[in-house]
Design an enzyme around this catalytic site. Structure first.
Site, PDB file in Angstrom:
ATOM      1  N   ARG A  67       0.955  -1.218  -0.110  1.00  0.00           N
ATOM      2  CA  ARG A  67      -0.163  -0.032  -0.011  1.00  0.00           C
ATOM      3  C   ARG A  67       1.005   1.240   0.007  1.00  0.00           C
ATOM      4  O   ARG A  67       1.383   1.628   0.991  1.00  0.00           O
ATOM      5  CB  ARG A  67      -0.728  -0.129   1.004  1.00  0.00           C
ATOM      6  CG  ARG A  67      -1.926   1.325   1.428  1.00  0.00           C
ATOM      7  CD  ARG A  67      -2.976   1.014   0.355  1.00  0.00           C
ATOM      8  NE  ARG A  67      -3.848  -0.097   0.460  1.00  0.00           N
ATOM      9  CZ  ARG A  67      -4.685  -0.249  -0.361  1.00  0.00           C
ATOM     10  NH1 ARG A  67      -4.426   0.200  -1.703  1.00  0.00           N
ATOM     11  NH2 ARG A  67      -5.229  -1.590  -0.293  1.00  0.00           N
ATOM     12  N   ARG A  95       2.492  -6.792  -9.494  1.00  0.00           N
ATOM     13  CA  ARG A  95       2.482  -6.264  -8.144  1.00  0.00           C
ATOM     14  C   ARG A  95       2.811  -7.110  -7.201  1.00  0.00           C
ATOM     15  O   ARG A  95       3.362  -6.963  -6.018  1.00  0.00           O
ATOM     16  CB  ARG A  95       1.399  -5.371  -7.880  1.00  0.00           C
ATOM     17  CG  ARG A  95       0.286  -5.918  -7.485  1.00  0.00           C
ATOM     18  CD  ARG A  95      -0.752  -4.704  -6.943  1.00  0.00           C
ATOM     19  NE  ARG A  95      -1.999  -5.146  -6.903  1.00  0.00           N
ATOM     20  CZ  ARG A  95      -2.877  -4.447  -6.076  1.00  0.00           C
ATOM     21  NH1 ARG A  95      -2.637  -3.406  -5.610  1.00  0.00           N
ATOM     22  NH2 ARG A  95      -4.287  -4.806  -5.798  1.00  0.00           N
ATOM     23  N   HIS A 164       0.511   3.270 -10.589  1.00  0.00           N
ATOM     24  CA  HIS A 164      -0.350   3.416  -9.648  1.00  0.00           C
ATOM     25  C   HIS A 164       0.195   4.358  -8.543  1.00  0.00           C
ATOM     26  O   HIS A 164       0.322   3.977  -7.453  1.00  0.00           O
ATOM     27  CB  HIS A 164      -1.011   2.498  -9.047  1.00  0.00           C
ATOM     28  CG  HIS A 164      -2.291   2.503  -8.387  1.00  0.00           C
ATOM     29  ND1 HIS A 164      -2.274   3.380  -7.048  1.00  0.00           N
ATOM     30  CD2 HIS A 164      -3.464   1.912  -8.326  1.00  0.00           C
ATOM     31  CE1 HIS A 164      -3.489   3.153  -6.746  1.00  0.00           C
ATOM     32  NE2 HIS A 164      -4.397   2.382  -7.347  1.00  0.00           N
ATOM     33  N   ASP A 206     -12.703   8.439  -6.956  1.00  0.00           N
ATOM     34  CA  ASP A 206     -12.151   7.249  -7.803  1.00  0.00           C
ATOM     35  C   ASP A 206     -12.727   7.605  -9.404  1.00  0.00           C
ATOM     36  O   ASP A 206     -13.930   7.210  -9.647  1.00  0.00           O
ATOM     37  CB  ASP A 206     -12.817   5.959  -7.333  1.00  0.00           C
ATOM     38  CG  ASP A 206     -11.786   4.598  -7.887  1.00  0.00           C
ATOM     39  OD1 ASP A 206     -11.032   4.971  -8.880  1.00  0.00           O
ATOM     40  OD2 ASP A 206     -12.005   3.380  -7.480  1.00  0.00           O
ATOM     41  N   GLU A 263      -2.617   8.534 -11.364  1.00  0.00           N
ATOM     42  CA  GLU A 263      -1.882   7.268 -11.927  1.00  0.00           C
ATOM     43  C   GLU A 263      -2.050   7.396 -13.584  1.00  0.00           C
ATOM     44  O   GLU A 263      -3.123   7.605 -14.244  1.00  0.00           O
ATOM     45  CB  GLU A 263      -2.900   6.008 -11.487  1.00  0.00           C
ATOM     46  CG  GLU A 263      -2.979   6.147 -10.187  1.00  0.00           C
ATOM     47  CD  GLU A 263      -4.280   5.004  -9.704  1.00  0.00           C
ATOM     48  OE1 GLU A 263      -4.448   4.097 -10.445  1.00  0.00           O
ATOM     49  OE2 GLU A 263      -4.914   5.299  -8.636  1.00  0.00           O
TER      50      GLU A 263
HETATM   51  O1  TA6 Z   1      -6.801   3.104  -8.770  1.00  0.00           O
HETATM   52  C1  TA6 Z   1      -8.021   3.423  -8.196  1.00  0.00           C
HETATM   53  C2  TA6 Z   1      -8.200   1.831  -7.529  1.00  0.00           C
HETATM   54  O2  TA6 Z   1      -8.460   0.909  -8.650  1.00  0.00           O
HETATM   55  C3  TA6 Z   1      -9.331   1.867  -6.788  1.00  0.00           C
HETATM   56  O3  TA6 Z   1     -10.529   1.568  -7.178  1.00  0.00           O
HETATM   57  C4  TA6 Z   1      -8.846   1.387  -5.330  1.00  0.00           C
HETATM   58  O4  TA6 Z   1      -9.546   0.328  -5.197  1.00  0.00           O
HETATM   59  C5  TA6 Z   1      -7.493   1.173  -5.574  1.00  0.00           C
HETATM   60  O5  TA6 Z   1      -6.852   1.297  -6.936  1.00  0.00           O
HETATM   61  C6  TA6 Z   1      -6.638   0.446  -4.900  1.00  0.00           C
HETATM   62  O6  TA6 Z   1      -6.787  -1.012  -5.226  1.00  0.00           O
HETATM   63  P1  TA6 Z   1      -6.127  -2.084  -4.181  1.00  0.00           P
HETATM   64  O7  TA6 Z   1      -6.215  -3.315  -4.806  1.00  0.00           O
HETATM   65  O8  TA6 Z   1      -4.597  -1.680  -4.210  1.00  0.00           O
HETATM   66  O9  TA6 Z   1      -6.499  -2.063  -2.978  1.00  0.00           O
END
Ligand code: TA6
Length: 287
Positions: A67, A95, A164, A206, A263
């Site tokens: 994260r 990832r 991201h 989002d 992103e």
């Molecule tokens: O980029 C935004 C997103 O796709 C959101 O919808 C949100 O869920 C985020 O990424 C994080 O995703 P993750 O799978 O890392 O919790």
């Protein structure tokens, strides 16, 4: 415990987190890159606040996606599309894969790191294609990432992706974002909408902006960060806000107040098609 190994004058390799991790410290900046996910964890220019946000609850041992920093979403973005099939991990498997370090070199303009991932039994179980994926990271006055997908199979492949980036911000109230263009898909409502003026932050967000400029500017209290995108089709902006942050085990309840994801992405349903023996690259530069 494996010893810390010096790779170049400005780059060393350690395993303290349980995963191989590069630490870079050169004339421009400090950075850390995990080989788990080819994930840039930290980037901070000397004398400036950190550019990237990394959760204080981020799990770095390889047991789950990290994260913060810059996760590589590939070969799909968000939930797996119908062409990939259900029951697959969100944002693909790049990832959560262990990448190979192909090389590190120091240059006048920074330290260049080259990482790669190729298909394996595990990847083919999720996505039945032969590929070579390469990430070039330049840690210099700017942070530059180029992600290249090469089709090493015999049939065309289709992919979506995102670099991201989790940007560190001083507070949501201080932020205004320009260069996103007008039309966007609001993923929270599922509706198309139009951006009016600069984007400000006061709630969960989002969004997929499909007509963003090459340069998106994130103006904060004391600085402006620029996200420069290349060969993408959209820019995604995400902040989970308080409720979203509280629902995530790897984010503090107030973590949403110091981060904003901007992103560089390929999100169109059609994705990008790559013929056999061809390749496709896209890029992000954080200035
Ligand atoms: O980029 C935004 C997103 O796709 C959101 O919808 C949100 O869920 C985020 O990424 C994080 O995703 P993750 O799978 O890392 O919790």
């Amino acid at each position: 415990m494996q010893p810390i190994r010096t790779l170049t004058a400005h780059c060393s390799l350690s395993h303290e987190t349980g995963q191989p991790q590069l630490s870079i410290d050169n004339g421009y900046a400090k950075a850390e890159i995990s080989l788990f996910g080819a994930h840039v964890l930290r980037y901070q220019r000397h004398g400036e606040p950190a550019t990237l946000w990394l959760s204080d609850k981020a799990v770095l041992d390889g047991s789950k996606p990290i994260r913060g920093g810059i996760p590589l979403c590939w070969p799909w973005f968000g939930p797996a599309p119908a062409r990939v099939g259900s029951g697959k991990p969100a944002h693909g498997f790049a990832r959560t894969s262990l990448w190979t370090l192909d090389g590190v070199s120091d240059h006048e303009d920074g330290t260049l790191v080259h990482l790669s991932l190729t298909d394996s039994d595990a990847s083919r179980a999720l996505w039945p294609h032969a590929f070579e994926l390469e990430l070039d990271v330049l840690v210099g006055k700017e942070l530059s990432l180029v992600l290249t997908t090469r089709n090493t199979g015999k049939a065309p492949i289709v992919y979506n992706a995102a670099l991201h980036s989790y940007l560190q911000i001083s507070s949501p109230e201080a932020i205004s974002v320009t260069g996103l263009g007008e039309p966007y898909l609001d993923k929270l409502s599922g509706q198309d909408a139009q951006q009016q003026g600069a984007l400000t932050l006061s709630a969960a967000m989002d969004r997929i902006y499909r007509q963003a400029d090459t340069i998106v500017r994130i103006k904060d209290a004391e600085r402006t960060t620029q996200v420069v995108s290349g060969n993408h089709d959209s820019v995604v902006v995400w902040n989970p806000w308080q409720e979203g942050a509280s629902a995530m085990a790897d984010m503090s309840d107030d973590g949403y107040r110091t981060m904003l994801c901007v992103e560089t992405a390929i999100t169109a349903d059609a994705g990008v098609t790559i013929a056999p023996d061809e390749e496709h690259s896209f890029s992000t530069v954080l200035i």
